[in-house]
Design a protein around this motif. Structure first.
Motif, PDB file in Angstrom:
ATOM      1  N   MET A   1       0.826  -1.201   0.000  1.00 47.12           N
ATOM      2  CA  MET A   1       0.000   0.000   0.000  1.00 47.12           C
ATOM      3  C   MET A   1       0.863   1.255   0.000  1.00 47.12           C
ATOM      4  O   MET A   1       0.544   2.216  -0.661  1.00 47.12           O
ATOM      5  N   ASP A   2       1.948   1.225   0.754  1.00 46.60           N
ATOM      6  CA  ASP A   2       2.831   2.382   0.824  1.00 46.60           C
ATOM      7  C   ASP A   2       3.294   2.807  -0.564  1.00 46.60           C
ATOM      8  O   ASP A   2       3.300   3.992  -0.875  1.00 46.60           O
ATOM      9  N   GLU A   3       3.664   1.845  -1.388  1.00 46.79           N
ATOM     10  CA  GLU A   3       4.128   2.168  -2.741  1.00 46.79           C
ATOM     11  C   GLU A   3       3.022   2.815  -3.564  1.00 46.79           C
ATOM     12  O   GLU A   3       3.302   3.640  -4.435  1.00 46.79           O
ATOM     13  N   LEU A   4       1.776   2.436  -3.305  1.00 49.39           N
ATOM     14  CA  LEU A   4       0.651   3.020  -4.022  1.00 49.39           C
ATOM     15  C   LEU A   4       0.629   4.535  -3.867  1.00 49.39           C
ATOM     16  O   LEU A   4       0.395   5.272  -4.832  1.00 49.39           O
ATOM     17  N   ILE A   5       0.894   5.017  -2.671  1.00 46.34           N
ATOM     18  CA  ILE A   5       0.881   6.462  -2.401  1.00 46.34           C
ATOM     19  C   ILE A   5       1.924   7.169  -3.253  1.00 46.34           C
ATOM     20  O   ILE A   5       1.617   8.124  -3.984  1.00 46.34           O
ATOM     21  N   TRP A   6       3.171   6.706  -3.171  1.00 46.68           N
ATOM     22  CA  TRP A   6       4.271   7.378  -3.861  1.00 46.68           C
ATOM     23  C   TRP A   6       4.149   7.230  -5.379  1.00 46.68           C
ATOM     24  O   TRP A   6       4.382   8.188  -6.118  1.00 46.68           O
ATOM     25  N   ASP A   7       3.766   6.029  -5.829  1.00 43.24           N
ATOM     26  CA  ASP A   7       3.594   5.803  -7.267  1.00 43.24           C
ATOM     27  C   ASP A   7       2.461   6.664  -7.829  1.00 43.24           C
ATOM     28  O   ASP A   7       2.564   7.202  -8.930  1.00 43.24           O
ATOM     29  N   THR A   8       1.392   6.806  -7.065  1.00 39.29           N
ATOM     30  CA  THR A   8       0.262   7.609  -7.526  1.00 39.29           C
ATOM     31  C   THR A   8       0.601   9.088  -7.544  1.00 39.29           C
ATOM     32  O   THR A   8       0.170   9.827  -8.438  1.00 39.29           O
ATOM     33  N   ALA A   9       1.395   9.552  -6.585  1.00 34.29           N
ATOM     34  CA  ALA A   9       1.838  10.953  -6.597  1.00 34.29           C
ATOM     35  C   ALA A   9       2.670  11.224  -7.847  1.00 34.29           C
ATOM     36  O   ALA A   9       2.475  12.243  -8.521  1.00 34.29           O
ATOM     37  N   LEU A  34      -3.062  23.681  -2.944  1.00 35.38           N
ATOM     38  CA  LEU A  34      -3.072  23.330  -1.519  1.00 35.38           C
ATOM     39  C   LEU A  34      -4.021  24.225  -0.731  1.00 35.38           C
ATOM     40  O   LEU A  34      -4.726  23.765   0.169  1.00 35.38           O
ATOM     41  N   THR A  35      -4.037  25.505  -1.070  1.00 37.68           N
ATOM     42  CA  THR A  35      -4.922  26.442  -0.380  1.00 37.68           C
ATOM     43  C   THR A  35      -6.379  26.048  -0.578  1.00 37.68           C
ATOM     44  O   THR A  35      -7.185  26.088   0.367  1.00 37.68           O
ATOM     45  N   GLU A  36      -6.715  25.663  -1.789  1.00 39.58           N
ATOM     46  CA  GLU A  36      -8.081  25.214  -2.066  1.00 39.58           C
ATOM     47  C   GLU A  36      -8.435  24.000  -1.206  1.00 39.58           C
ATOM     48  O   GLU A  36      -9.505  23.942  -0.591  1.00 39.58           O
ATOM     49  N   GLU A  37      -7.525  23.034  -1.165  1.00 34.88           N
ATOM     50  CA  GLU A  37      -7.780  21.819  -0.399  1.00 34.88           C
ATOM     51  C   GLU A  37      -7.875  22.102   1.098  1.00 34.88           C
ATOM     52  O   GLU A  37      -8.717  21.528   1.794  1.00 34.88           O
ATOM     53  N   VAL A  38      -7.016  22.975   1.614  1.00 34.91           N
ATOM     54  CA  VAL A  38      -7.088  23.349   3.030  1.00 34.91           C
ATOM     55  C   VAL A  38      -8.431  24.027   3.319  1.00 34.91           C
ATOM     56  O   VAL A  38      -9.049  23.779   4.359  1.00 34.91           O
ATOM     57  N   GLY A  39      -8.885  24.861   2.401  1.00 37.30           N
ATOM     58  CA  GLY A  39     -10.186  25.506   2.571  1.00 37.30           C
ATOM     59  C   GLY A  39     -11.309  24.493   2.660  1.00 37.30           C
ATOM     60  O   GLY A  39     -12.251  24.655   3.446  1.00 37.30           O
ATOM     61  N   GLU A  40     -11.224  23.436   1.865  1.00 32.42           N
ATOM     62  CA  GLU A  40     -12.249  22.389   1.922  1.00 32.42           C
ATOM     63  C   GLU A  40     -12.197  21.653   3.258  1.00 32.42           C
ATOM     64  O   GLU A  40     -13.249  21.305   3.813  1.00 32.42           O
ATOM     65  N   ALA A  41     -10.999  21.433   3.790  1.00 35.23           N
ATOM     66  CA  ALA A  41     -10.876  20.797   5.109  1.00 35.23           C
ATOM     67  C   ALA A  41     -11.464  21.712   6.185  1.00 35.23           C
ATOM     68  O   ALA A  41     -12.178  21.242   7.083  1.00 35.23           O
ATOM     69  N   ALA A  42     -11.185  23.003   6.086  1.00 32.86           N
ATOM     70  CA  ALA A  42     -11.730  23.959   7.051  1.00 32.86           C
ATOM     71  C   ALA A  42     -13.254  24.000   6.965  1.00 32.86           C
ATOM     72  O   ALA A  42     -13.941  24.018   8.003  1.00 32.86           O
ATOM     73  N   ALA A  43     -13.783  24.000   5.761  1.00 31.78           N
ATOM     74  CA  ALA A  43     -15.240  24.015   5.591  1.00 31.78           C
ATOM     75  C   ALA A  43     -15.873  22.761   6.194  1.00 31.78           C
ATOM     76  O   ALA A  43     -16.940  22.833   6.824  1.00 31.78           O
ATOM     77  N   ALA A  44     -15.212  21.630   6.022  1.00 26.09           N
ATOM     78  CA  ALA A  44     -15.733  20.387   6.600  1.00 26.09           C
ATOM     79  C   ALA A  44     -15.730  20.464   8.123  1.00 26.09           C
ATOM     80  O   ALA A  44     -16.685  20.039   8.776  1.00 26.09           O
ATOM     81  N   TRP A  45     -14.665  21.022   8.711  1.00 24.42           N
ATOM     82  CA  TRP A  45     -14.612  21.141  10.173  1.00 24.42           C
ATOM     83  C   TRP A  45     -15.694  22.088  10.676  1.00 24.42           C
ATOM     84  O   TRP A  45     -16.352  21.818  11.687  1.00 24.42           O
ATOM     85  N   LEU A  76       2.005  16.190  -1.846  1.00 24.57           N
ATOM     86  CA  LEU A  76       2.945  15.234  -2.445  1.00 24.57           C
ATOM     87  C   LEU A  76       3.114  15.496  -3.936  1.00 24.57           C
ATOM     88  O   LEU A  76       4.235  15.473  -4.458  1.00 24.57           O
ATOM     89  N   VAL A  77       2.015  15.757  -4.615  1.00 23.60           N
ATOM     90  CA  VAL A  77       2.087  16.038  -6.053  1.00 23.60           C
ATOM     91  C   VAL A  77       2.849  17.337  -6.296  1.00 23.60           C
ATOM     92  O   VAL A  77       3.669  17.430  -7.222  1.00 23.60           O
ATOM     93  N   ALA A  78       2.631  18.333  -5.460  1.00 21.42           N
ATOM     94  CA  ALA A  78       3.366  19.603  -5.603  1.00 21.42           C
ATOM     95  C   ALA A  78       4.862  19.390  -5.405  1.00 21.42           C
ATOM     96  O   ALA A  78       5.679  19.940  -6.156  1.00 21.42           O
ATOM     97  N   ILE A  79       5.237  18.581  -4.425  1.00 26.26           N
ATOM     98  CA  ILE A  79       6.656  18.289  -4.197  1.00 26.26           C
ATOM     99  C   ILE A  79       7.245  17.601  -5.418  1.00 26.26           C
ATOM    100  O   ILE A  79       8.322  17.977  -5.903  1.00 26.26           O
ATOM    101  N   GLU A  80       6.563  16.604  -5.926  1.00 26.82           N
ATOM    102  CA  GLU A  80       7.030  15.904  -7.132  1.00 26.82           C
ATOM    103  C   GLU A  80       7.136  16.874  -8.305  1.00 26.82           C
ATOM    104  O   GLU A  80       8.069  16.790  -9.106  1.00 26.82           O
ATOM    105  N   ALA A  86       9.089  13.043  -3.423  1.00 30.52           N
ATOM    106  CA  ALA A  86       8.219  13.329  -2.279  1.00 30.52           C
ATOM    107  C   ALA A  86       8.536  12.438  -1.086  1.00 30.52           C
ATOM    108  O   ALA A  86       8.536  12.898   0.056  1.00 30.52           O
ATOM    109  N   ARG A  87       8.838  11.177  -1.335  1.00 31.24           N
ATOM    110  CA  ARG A  87       9.146  10.263  -0.229  1.00 31.24           C
ATOM    111  C   ARG A  87      10.357  10.764   0.553  1.00 31.24           C
ATOM    112  O   ARG A  87      10.341  10.789   1.783  1.00 31.24           O
ATOM    113  N   SER A  88      11.396  11.175  -0.138  1.00 32.27           N
ATOM    114  CA  SER A  88      12.608  11.658   0.531  1.00 32.27           C
ATOM    115  C   SER A  88      12.343  12.940   1.305  1.00 32.27           C
ATOM    116  O   SER A  88      12.814  13.106   2.434  1.00 32.27           O
TER     117      SER A  88
END
Length: 102
Positions: A1-9, A34-45, A76-80, A86-88
């Protein structure tokens, strides 16, 4: 499963590169996403707390966790997209945080 994360990024980065290019404007958009996604997390909270009297409680903690996962994956995608592994980068960050806990 761990590889799925990094491979998908990495695959997400390649897909975005092919669709949108890799110029500075595109990289800026990926970082700003990232700002958009953080806003969605804030809206959910806010929805968990029922802070909007007109709407009441609209979300669950599971909804918040899913939105936070979107934040993490987007980062992760932004880092890549910056040309880094991203893993490193995340491992180095975890080591830094861990050293502060001792």
């Amino acid at each position: 499963m761990d590889e799925l994360i990094w491979d998908t990024a990495r695959a997400s980065r390649a897909w975005l590169d092919a669709a949108n290019g890799t110029g500075d404007t595109e990289l800026t958009c990926r970082v700003l996403k990232l700002t958009e996604e953080v806003g969605e997390a804030a809206a959910a909270w806010i929805g968990v707390l029922g802070q909007n009297p007109r709407k009441g409680a609209t979300h669950t903690r599971e909804d918040v966790a899913a939105e936070l996962a979107d934040v993490v994956f987007t980062a992760l995608v932004a880092i890549e997209s910056l040309g880094m592994d991203a893993r490193s980068v995340v491992s180095a960050c975890a080591a830094k945080v861990r050293s502060r806990l001792a």
